[in-house]
Write an enzyme that holds these catalytic residues in place. Structure first.
Site, PDB file in Angstrom:
ATOM      1  N   GLN A 299       0.842  -1.201   0.000  1.00 48.02           N
ATOM      2  CA  GLN A 299       0.000   0.000   0.000  1.00 48.02           C
ATOM      3  C   GLN A 299       0.873   1.244   0.000  1.00 48.02           C
ATOM      4  O   GLN A 299       0.370   2.357  -0.015  1.00 48.02           O
ATOM      5  CB  GLN A 299      -0.884   0.005   1.252  1.00 48.02           C
ATOM      6  CG  GLN A 299      -1.826  -1.180   1.307  1.00 48.02           C
ATOM      7  CD  GLN A 299      -2.424  -1.364   2.695  1.00 48.02           C
ATOM      8  OE1 GLN A 299      -3.497  -0.858   2.988  1.00 48.02           O
ATOM      9  NE2 GLN A 299      -1.720  -2.062   3.550  1.00 48.02           N
ATOM     10  N   ASN A 300       2.190   1.034   0.039  1.00 46.91           N
ATOM     11  CA  ASN A 300       3.102   2.178   0.099  1.00 46.91           C
ATOM     12  C   ASN A 300       3.330   2.747  -1.294  1.00 46.91           C
ATOM     13  O   ASN A 300       3.417   2.010  -2.272  1.00 46.91           O
ATOM     14  CB  ASN A 300       4.433   1.765   0.730  1.00 46.91           C
ATOM     15  CG  ASN A 300       4.256   1.281   2.158  1.00 46.91           C
ATOM     16  OD1 ASN A 300       3.215   1.563   2.761  1.00 46.91           O
ATOM     17  ND2 ASN A 300       5.216   0.572   2.687  1.00 46.91           N
ATOM     18  N   VAL A 301       3.475   4.051  -1.342  1.00 43.11           N
ATOM     19  CA  VAL A 301       3.646   4.737  -2.632  1.00 43.11           C
ATOM     20  C   VAL A 301       5.095   5.200  -2.809  1.00 43.11           C
ATOM     21  O   VAL A 301       5.415   5.906  -3.760  1.00 43.11           O
ATOM     22  CB  VAL A 301       2.679   5.941  -2.740  1.00 43.11           C
ATOM     23  CG1 VAL A 301       1.229   5.463  -2.729  1.00 43.11           C
ATOM     24  CG2 VAL A 301       2.912   6.966  -1.627  1.00 43.11           C
ATOM     25  N   ASP A 302       5.988   4.781  -1.893  1.00 39.17           N
ATOM     26  CA  ASP A 302       7.335   5.383  -1.828  1.00 39.17           C
ATOM     27  C   ASP A 302       8.393   4.694  -2.692  1.00 39.17           C
ATOM     28  O   ASP A 302       9.512   5.188  -2.810  1.00 39.17           O
ATOM     29  CB  ASP A 302       7.814   5.429  -0.364  1.00 39.17           C
ATOM     30  CG  ASP A 302       7.745   4.062   0.339  1.00 39.17           C
ATOM     31  OD1 ASP A 302       8.041   3.030  -0.298  1.00 39.17           O
ATOM     32  OD2 ASP A 302       7.417   4.045   1.544  1.00 39.17           O
TER      33      ASP A 302
ATOM     34  N   SER B 162      -2.107  -1.188   9.243  1.00 41.13           N
ATOM     35  CA  SER B 162      -3.164  -1.192  10.251  1.00 41.13           C
ATOM     36  C   SER B 162      -4.304  -2.119   9.837  1.00 41.13           C
ATOM     37  O   SER B 162      -5.211  -2.375  10.623  1.00 41.13           O
ATOM     38  CB  SER B 162      -3.676   0.221  10.480  1.00 41.13           C
ATOM     39  OG  SER B 162      -4.048   0.802   9.258  1.00 41.13           O
TER      40      SER B 162
ATOM     41  N   HIS C 159      -1.756   1.179  -4.193  1.00 44.01           N
ATOM     42  CA  HIS C 159      -2.166   2.590  -4.109  1.00 44.01           C
ATOM     43  C   HIS C 159      -1.348   3.486  -5.032  1.00 44.01           C
ATOM     44  O   HIS C 159      -1.250   4.683  -4.801  1.00 44.01           O
ATOM     45  CB  HIS C 159      -2.079   3.073  -2.655  1.00 44.01           C
ATOM     46  CG  HIS C 159      -3.101   2.436  -1.763  1.00 44.01           C
ATOM     47  ND1 HIS C 159      -3.059   2.480  -0.390  1.00 44.01           N
ATOM     48  CD2 HIS C 159      -4.219   1.715  -2.069  1.00 44.01           C
ATOM     49  CE1 HIS C 159      -4.103   1.832   0.112  1.00 44.01           C
ATOM     50  NE2 HIS C 159      -4.814   1.349  -0.877  1.00 44.01           N
TER      51      HIS C 159
ATOM     52  N   CYS D  79      -0.724  12.811 -16.376  1.00 47.60           N
ATOM     53  CA  CYS D  79      -1.454  13.921 -16.990  1.00 47.60           C
ATOM     54  C   CYS D  79      -2.929  13.813 -16.619  1.00 47.60           C
ATOM     55  O   CYS D  79      -3.540  12.755 -16.776  1.00 47.60           O
ATOM     56  CB  CYS D  79      -1.265  13.868 -18.511  1.00 47.60           C
ATOM     57  SG  CYS D  79      -2.266  15.070 -19.403  1.00 47.60           S
TER      58      CYS D  79
ATOM     59  N   ASN E 245       3.807  -6.589  13.217  1.00 46.21           N
ATOM     60  CA  ASN E 245       3.419  -5.194  13.437  1.00 46.21           C
ATOM     61  C   ASN E 245       3.901  -4.798  14.818  1.00 46.21           C
ATOM     62  O   ASN E 245       3.898  -5.622  15.729  1.00 46.21           O
ATOM     63  CB  ASN E 245       1.890  -5.051  13.347  1.00 46.21           C
ATOM     64  CG  ASN E 245       1.464  -3.600  13.184  1.00 46.21           C
ATOM     65  OD1 ASN E 245       1.743  -2.745  14.019  1.00 46.21           O
ATOM     66  ND2 ASN E 245       0.788  -3.313  12.079  1.00 46.21           N
TER      67      ASN E 245
HETATM   68  P1  OAD Z   1      -1.212   2.991   8.709  1.00 44.18           P
HETATM   69  O1  OAD Z   1      -0.519   4.257   9.097  1.00 44.18           O
HETATM   70  O2  OAD Z   1      -2.688   2.931   8.797  1.00 44.18           O
HETATM   71  O3  OAD Z   1      -0.649   1.817   9.592  1.00 44.18           O
HETATM   72  C1  OAD Z   1       0.714   1.629   9.832  1.00 44.18           C
HETATM   73  C2  OAD Z   1       0.850   0.423  10.731  1.00 44.18           C
HETATM   74  O4  OAD Z   1       2.230   0.142  10.881  1.00 44.18           O
HETATM   75  C3  OAD Z   1       0.279   0.611  12.139  1.00 44.18           C
HETATM   76  O5  OAD Z   1      -0.461  -0.552  12.475  1.00 44.18           O
HETATM   77  C4  OAD Z   1       1.531   0.733  13.022  1.00 44.18           C
HETATM   78  O6  OAD Z   1       1.317   0.158  14.298  1.00 44.18           O
HETATM   79  C5  OAD Z   1       2.525  -0.104  12.236  1.00 44.18           C
HETATM   80  N1  OAD Z   1       3.940   0.251  12.415  1.00 44.18           N
HETATM   81  C6  OAD Z   1       4.486   1.469  12.590  1.00 44.18           C
HETATM   82  N2  OAD Z   1       5.824   1.400  12.645  1.00 44.18           N
HETATM   83  C7  OAD Z   1       6.138   0.087  12.474  1.00 44.18           C
HETATM   84  C8  OAD Z   1       7.352  -0.638  12.406  1.00 44.18           C
HETATM   85  N3  OAD Z   1       8.543  -0.041  12.511  1.00 44.18           N
HETATM   86  N4  OAD Z   1       7.291  -1.970  12.210  1.00 44.18           N
HETATM   87  C9  OAD Z   1       6.086  -2.607  12.083  1.00 44.18           C
HETATM   88  N5  OAD Z   1       4.917  -1.970  12.147  1.00 44.18           N
HETATM   89  C10 OAD Z   1       4.930  -0.646  12.333  1.00 44.18           C
HETATM   90  O7  OAD Z   1      -0.711   2.645   7.259  1.00 44.18           O
HETATM   91  P2  OAD Z   1      -1.301   1.631   6.216  1.00 44.18           P
HETATM   92  O8  OAD Z   1      -1.846   0.424   6.870  1.00 44.18           O
HETATM   93  O9  OAD Z   1      -0.268   1.486   5.178  1.00 44.18           O
HETATM   94  O10 OAD Z   1      -4.334   4.826   1.717  1.00 44.18           O
HETATM   95  O11 OAD Z   1      -2.488   2.459   5.635  1.00 44.18           O
HETATM   96  C11 OAD Z   1      -3.128   1.937   4.539  1.00 44.18           C
HETATM   97  C12 OAD Z   1      -3.632   3.024   3.695  1.00 44.18           C
HETATM   98  O12 OAD Z   1      -4.408   3.931   4.461  1.00 44.18           O
HETATM   99  C13 OAD Z   1      -2.586   3.907   3.074  1.00 44.18           C
HETATM  100  O13 OAD Z   1      -2.023   3.386   1.921  1.00 44.18           O
HETATM  101  C14 OAD Z   1      -3.392   5.130   2.767  1.00 44.18           C
HETATM  102  C15 OAD Z   1      -4.118   5.258   4.059  1.00 44.18           C
HETATM  103  O14 OAD Z   1      -5.280   5.884   4.026  1.00 44.18           O
HETATM  104  C16 OAD Z   1      -4.527   5.718   0.772  1.00 44.18           C
HETATM  105  O15 OAD Z   1      -3.887   6.741   0.693  1.00 44.18           O
HETATM  106  C17 OAD Z   1      -5.580   5.314  -0.214  1.00 44.18           C
END
Ligand code: OAD
Length: 256
Positions: free
Chosen positions: A108-111, A197, A126, A134, A221
């Protein structure tokens, strides 16, 4: 179960697995200095209301603000380096592939840090902030690694502007990514959810799909999530620490 026991158990599953599917979220990049979305103390959304920045409506209403913000994030991603978690995932792909298996990394990462670390079979659910497109034609471009000089940036393809090639709230995920991810989730014998998450659908559904098809499921996690109680093994640890240990246990200490 103690962390060392759960990593040991998962390493045994990993070393015996043929087809492995992993889904990653912002947590995997946290140790590269990129902030996660939902962390209450340091998440980006604490400073900004996502609805003001990450929607097509916001872009239409204020393309200058939205593209400035995304350009800052783009430069941050370009400056970031993969951490030991990204590097271990790239190694796991090489190990599984070298024995004739299949490793699919849904992110889900865009980086683009997984690719920078050497992962190749990556499905970007994502999109990517490194590419822009464009707004009129949809044609994609990888802009130079310096800040845009005007906001919103002009499109080189049409009398239009550029937007980041990311999926915004309310937008569809790319169809090819959905198909590839659904297939990889349904056709693996080990599925691992890492640093996410696990709340955003359809990404959250892949774990259920893998489990329903008989895969062994795991989560790594640093906190608990809605997935924690549903997986076969949950490892509560930072991915940058747990993943290298996991890879070393499964495939031998990394000599690279
Ligand atoms: P979140 O920010 O919702 O969740 C990040 C998760 O990583 C959390 O559960 C943290 O506890 C955990 N975490 C943080 N640091 C960590 C580490 N060093 N090692 C292991 N776990 C760690 O991010 P995503 O789940 O990626 O969507 O969110 C999903 C999507 O929600 C994103 O892509 C974005 C957002 O809305 C869009 O932009 C469409």
């Amino acid at each position: 179960m103690a962390i060392s026991d759960s990593i040991q158990l998962l390493s045994e599953k990993l070393s015996n697995a043929r087809h492995v599917t992993v889904i990653t979220g912002a947590g995997v990049s946290a140790e590269s200095g990129l902030r996660t979305f939902r962390e209450t103390m340091e998440g980006l959304w604490k400073e900004f209301d996502p609805k003001t920045l990450a929607t097509p409506e916001a872009f239409e209403a204020n393309p200058e603000l939205v593209t400035r913000w995304y350009d800052g994030r783009r430069l941050g991603c370009l400056a970031a380096e993969p951490n030991p978690g990204h590097i271990a995932l790239a190694r796991i792909e090489r190990e599984i592939s070298s024995r004739g298996g299949r490793f699919t990394l849904l992110t889900q990462n865009v980086d683009r840090l997984h690719q920078k670390a050497g992962s190749s079979n990556v499905v970007e659910l994502h999109g990517s902030i490194i590419e822009w497109r464009c707004n009129a034609t949809g044609r994609k471009i990888v802009p130079p690694e310096s800040a845009f000089t005007s906001f919103p940036p002009r499109s080189p393809f049409a009398d239009s502007i550029l937007r980041p090639d990311v999926v915004w709230f309310g937008e569809m995920l790319p169809e090819d990514a959905i198909l590839a991810a659904g297939w990889a989730a349904a056709n693996c014998d080990l599925f691992i959810s890492i640093g996410t998450s696990a709340v955003v659908y359809p990404a959250a559904a892949y774990l259920e799909q893998a489990s329903a098809n008989g895969a062994f499921t795991a989560e790594i996690n640093k906190d608990t999530t809605p997935a924690t109680g549903r997986v076969n093994v949950a490892i509560q640890a930072r991915s940058g620490e747990a993943l290298p240990r996991l890879a070393d246990l499964a495939f031998g200490a990394d000599k690279q």
